[in-house]
Structures are given as C-alpha cells and as structure tokens.
Design a protein around this motif. Structure first.
Motif, short mmCIF file in Angstrom:
data_model
loop_
_atom_site.label_atom_id
_atom_site.label_comp_id
_atom_site.label_asym_id
_atom_site.label_seq_id
_atom_site.Cartn_x
_atom_site.Cartn_y
_atom_site.Cartn_z
N LEU A 1 -22.69 30.49 -26.03
CA LEU A 1 -21.88 29.90 -24.89
C LEU A 1 -22.32 29.41 -23.62
O LEU A 1 -21.94 28.86 -22.83
CB LEU A 1 -20.58 30.67 -24.53
N LEU A 2 -23.71 30.04 -23.40
CA LEU A 2 -24.37 29.96 -22.37
C LEU A 2 -25.27 28.43 -22.31
O LEU A 2 -25.67 28.08 -21.45
CB LEU A 2 -25.28 31.16 -22.00
N VAL A 3 -26.09 28.58 -23.32
CA VAL A 3 -26.91 27.51 -23.50
C VAL A 3 -26.79 26.15 -23.31
O VAL A 3 -27.46 25.35 -22.69
CB VAL A 3 -27.96 27.89 -24.94
N PRO A 4 -25.37 25.42 -23.67
CA PRO A 4 -25.01 24.51 -23.15
C PRO A 4 -25.18 23.94 -22.11
O PRO A 4 -25.96 22.88 -21.63
CB PRO A 4 -23.89 24.17 -23.88
N LEU A 5 -24.71 24.51 -21.27
CA LEU A 5 -24.55 24.18 -19.66
C LEU A 5 -25.94 24.60 -19.03
O LEU A 5 -26.38 23.72 -17.99
CB LEU A 5 -23.46 25.00 -18.94
N LEU A 6 -26.45 25.52 -19.43
CA LEU A 6 -27.75 26.07 -19.07
C LEU A 6 -28.72 25.05 -19.19
O LEU A 6 -29.76 24.46 -18.27
CB LEU A 6 -28.32 27.05 -19.66
N SER A 7 -28.76 24.32 -20.48
CA SER A 7 -29.99 23.08 -20.61
C SER A 7 -29.50 22.10 -19.67
O SER A 7 -30.55 21.11 -19.54
CB SER A 7 -29.57 22.64 -22.24
N LEU A 8 -28.40 21.82 -19.20
CA LEU A 8 -28.06 20.72 -18.22
C LEU A 8 -27.99 21.01 -16.71
O LEU A 8 -28.42 20.25 -15.82
CB LEU A 8 -26.67 20.34 -18.51
N GLY A 9 -28.74 22.39 -16.47
CA GLY A 9 -28.95 23.00 -15.11
C GLY A 9 -27.46 23.09 -14.21
O GLY A 9 -27.50 23.35 -13.22
N GLU A 10 -26.58 23.24 -15.13
CA GLU A 10 -25.09 23.54 -14.70
C GLU A 10 -25.06 24.94 -14.52
O GLU A 10 -24.06 25.66 -15.08
CB GLU A 10 -23.93 22.54 -15.47
N ILE A 11 -25.68 25.38 -13.70
CA ILE A 11 -25.58 26.95 -13.63
C ILE A 11 -24.34 27.48 -12.87
O ILE A 11 -23.94 28.52 -13.22
CB ILE A 11 -27.09 27.48 -13.01
N ASP A 12 -24.30 26.84 -11.98
CA ASP A 12 -23.03 27.49 -10.99
C ASP A 12 -21.57 27.22 -11.99
O ASP A 12 -20.81 28.08 -11.84
CB ASP A 12 -22.99 26.67 -9.75
N ARG A 13 -21.55 26.21 -12.63
CA ARG A 13 -20.28 26.21 -13.69
C ARG A 13 -20.28 27.24 -14.59
O ARG A 13 -19.36 27.67 -14.83
CB ARG A 13 -20.43 24.81 -14.00
N ILE A 14 -21.28 27.35 -15.16
CA ILE A 14 -21.30 28.46 -16.30
C ILE A 14 -21.21 30.03 -15.70
O ILE A 14 -20.49 30.93 -16.16
CB ILE A 14 -22.59 28.57 -17.36
N LYS A 15 -21.72 29.93 -14.53
CA LYS A 15 -21.67 31.23 -13.90
C LYS A 15 -20.07 31.40 -13.35
O LYS A 15 -19.69 32.61 -13.78
CB LYS A 15 -22.23 31.29 -12.67
N THR A 16 -19.48 30.52 -13.02
CA THR A 16 -18.23 30.69 -12.54
C THR A 16 -17.41 30.96 -13.73
O THR A 16 -16.30 31.91 -13.73
CB THR A 16 -17.47 29.41 -11.77
N ALA A 17 -17.42 30.14 -14.95
CA ALA A 17 -16.79 30.58 -16.05
C ALA A 17 -16.91 32.06 -16.62
O ALA A 17 -16.00 32.55 -17.14
CB ALA A 17 -17.23 29.48 -17.24
N PHE A 18 -18.29 32.48 -16.68
CA PHE A 18 -18.49 33.73 -17.21
C PHE A 18 -18.01 34.85 -16.28
O PHE A 18 -17.72 36.03 -16.72
CB PHE A 18 -19.87 33.77 -17.41
N THR A 19 -17.99 34.64 -14.91
CA THR A 19 -17.56 35.77 -14.17
C THR A 19 -15.99 35.71 -13.81
O THR A 19 -15.75 36.45 -12.98
CB THR A 19 -18.38 35.65 -12.85
N SER A 20 -15.26 34.74 -14.20
CA SER A 20 -13.75 34.67 -14.18
C SER A 20 -13.05 34.67 -15.18
O SER A 20 -11.66 34.92 -15.51
CB SER A 20 -13.41 33.16 -13.33
N VAL A 21 -13.58 34.92 -16.42
CA VAL A 21 -12.90 34.97 -17.87
C VAL A 21 -12.31 36.48 -18.00
O VAL A 21 -12.81 37.21 -17.51
CB VAL A 21 -14.07 34.61 -19.03
N SER A 22 -11.15 36.11 -18.71
CA SER A 22 -10.12 37.55 -18.80
C SER A 22 -9.87 37.64 -20.31
O SER A 22 -10.31 36.86 -21.13
CB SER A 22 -9.06 37.42 -17.96
N GLN A 23 -9.43 38.75 -20.67
CA GLN A 23 -9.24 39.04 -21.99
C GLN A 23 -8.40 37.80 -22.68
O GLN A 23 -8.40 37.47 -23.74
CB GLN A 23 -8.49 40.58 -22.09
N GLY A 24 -7.13 37.51 -21.69
CA GLY A 24 -6.39 36.58 -22.20
C GLY A 24 -6.77 35.09 -22.45
O GLY A 24 -6.31 34.19 -23.25
#
Length: 306
Positions: A42-65
């Motif tokens: 789940l991390l490597v696609p956006l990391l490969s594009l340099g879209e670090i802020d986007r994947i960081k926002t996704a990972f730090t805002s995701v919830s159980q639902g």
C-alpha cells in the motif's frame, strides 16, 4: 541497482512510512525497484512517485471503518496494548452470507482506488523505477509478484488489495480462477525477489522489533489465540526470508541495509488508530534521522541479526 523493500505489518506500516520519508527526502535516495508486501504494497506505489505527503495523510487518517466492511473483532485499549475478542454477530453474518473469511475488507478496496488514482498509475507505468507487490496464490500455494509494468490499473489495484488482505480476518480475493490473499502468508519481507531482480543494494524496512523476544502475556480468548499463532508464523517467515535472501545474495555480494522499530509497536496490527499511527509515522522518521541501519553484506547478515 538499488531497491527499497517494505515488509508486511498492518497498521505498523505508518512507522515504515516515516522511515521511507527520511530515506527519500532526508537522504534523497533514488531507487530502481520499489517492492512491498501487505502494508508495504500500500505504501510503495505513491512512494515511487514521490507523493509522500499524500500517502502520509492516508496512513495517518485511516480508521477501522476505512478498512473493514465487516470487522470480526471488538477491541479495547488497555495502556499501550489492546484487548481483543470475537465479534460473534459479525462473524455469524459472514457465515450466513456464505463468505469464506471471518471479516470483510471491501472498504479497503474502495479506499485504494480513492487514494491511488488511474493518473497515478499511468505516471508509475511511464516512470523508470519498477513497482511490485507481493501476493499469495492460495489455490496454487505459491507466492507471486505483480509489476506495475505488466498490469492494467484495475488489476494493479486488485493486487494491492489482495496483498494487504490478512486472511482469515480479511477478504479472500477471487481472480483469474484463483484465490489470493496477503503476500505475508508466503513471504513477509521479499528480499529474495529484489536480489533476483538484480539489486546490488537493498534498503529493507522490516516491521519487526529489533529488541530481544520477551514473554508475552497469556492469551485471554480464542481470538487472541488465532492472533498469537499468526504472529508466531510471521516471525518464522521473517527469519526464513532473511536466510533465503542471504543465500541468494552471497555470490553477488548484495549490500543489505535493515531498518526496523527498536521496540514492539503493538500487539495487534489489525487495529487502525489514527492518533497512534500518526505518532508512529513521526517516530519512524525520527528514528531513521537519528540512527543508522544494520548494514552488512548479505553473506554475513545472519550473524548480525541473530
């Protein structure tokens, strides 16, 4: 050729994200191959594009639902740990609707398409680095690696989803006449594949604590027994993955740099706590900033990691 490999680890992927942010921004590392398993996929696609802020926002805002359409367990936080128990009603609903797993992760599939767009996919496909995710073919008892260079957008999203589906707690994916699940069932940290692809140096983010094993508290119910068994199996896979990687890389003298948490982050990586994951991302970044990896040639790495 330089590769970045990120292991499986569920919610602990946030810590891996922090380390990856440091490697890409702090060190300006460039990679020819991004290879992930489970949460790493789940991390490597956006990391490969340099879209670090986007994947960081996704990972730090995701919830159980955001992950589970039907969660098979209850949980209650107790200090730094979680007490978990079976959600009998949700599990019963899965059986009554003829589903094959205890829980349903359909929401994760939707989230992947929301965060990782078709435009992102086209950029990845045209970029020089290859991006691969690891899946387990449960029908053939084989591990498979899916490259963005050889997939359509819809297929690659499916492979990302399958790679992160920790069965039996999450969904089993049916595709092309086969059943697929979490890549970590077969290999948690796919160093061997990176060696086979020709990597001469590999940065490995391994989401297993670097501290010595300590006795765990007694399990309190059948669900915790399942989690404990799964955790034990994953630890054995990690040891095997490191050994196999060493054997494959000895002749090539591949340099292996291992980054891992200094202590255990959680007793249940299937719990997605936004506050906790935000903290882990920052911890991962700070840890990488202030520490060096275990860095040795693969021919002697087992002596270091024993």
């Amino acid at each position: 050729m330089k590769a970045l490999v990120i292991s499986g680890g569920g919610s602990k992927g946030a810590f891996a994200g922090g380390i990856a942010e440091y490697l890409l921004r702090g060190r300006n590392n460039a990679y020819d191959l991004f290879l992930g398993c489970s949460t790493g996929s789940l991390l490597v696609p956006l990391l490969s594009l340099g879209e670090i802020d986007r994947i960081k926002t996704a990972f730090t805002s995701v919830s159980q639902g955001d992950i589970f359409s039907n969660c098979p367990f209850f949980f209650k936080k107790e200090g730094n740990d979680y007490h978990t128990s079976i959600n009998h009603w949700n599990v019963a609903k899965m059986f009554l609707t003829d589903k094959k797993t205890l829980g349903d992760s359909g929401n994760l599939k939707k989230l992947i398409r929301k965060i990782f767009t078709e435009k992102d996919f086209e950029r990845m496909k045209s970029n020089r680095p290859d991006v691969m995710v690891t899946v387990s073919n449960m029908s053939m008892n084989e591990v498979e690696y899916k490259s963005v260079k050889q997939c359509s957008y819809a297929d690659f999203c499916d492979w990302m989803w399958a790679s992160a589906n920790v069965v039996p707690f999450m969904s089993l994916m049916h595709k092309n006449g086969f059943e697929y699940a979490d890549g970590g069932i077969g290999t948690v940290v796919p160093i061997y594949k990176a060696v086979l692809e020709g990597a001469s140096e590999i940065d490995v983010i391994l989401l297993k604590s670097g501290e010595k094993a300590i006795q765990k508290a007694p399990v309190r119910n059948s669900f915790e027994v399942i989690l404990r068994i799964f955790d034990f199996m994953m630890n054995q896979h990690i040891s095997n993955d490191l050994t196999i990687g060493e054997m494959a890389g000895t002749n090539q003298m591949v340099k292996l740099n291992i980054w891992q948490p200094p202590q255990e982050l959680t007793n249940n990586p299937l719990i997605f706590d936004t506050e906790q994951m935000s903290g882990w991302w920052q911890q991962g970044f700070n840890y990488a900033l202030n520490n060096s990896p275990i860095s040795q040639n693969l021919e002697i790495v087992n002596n270091v990691l024993d």
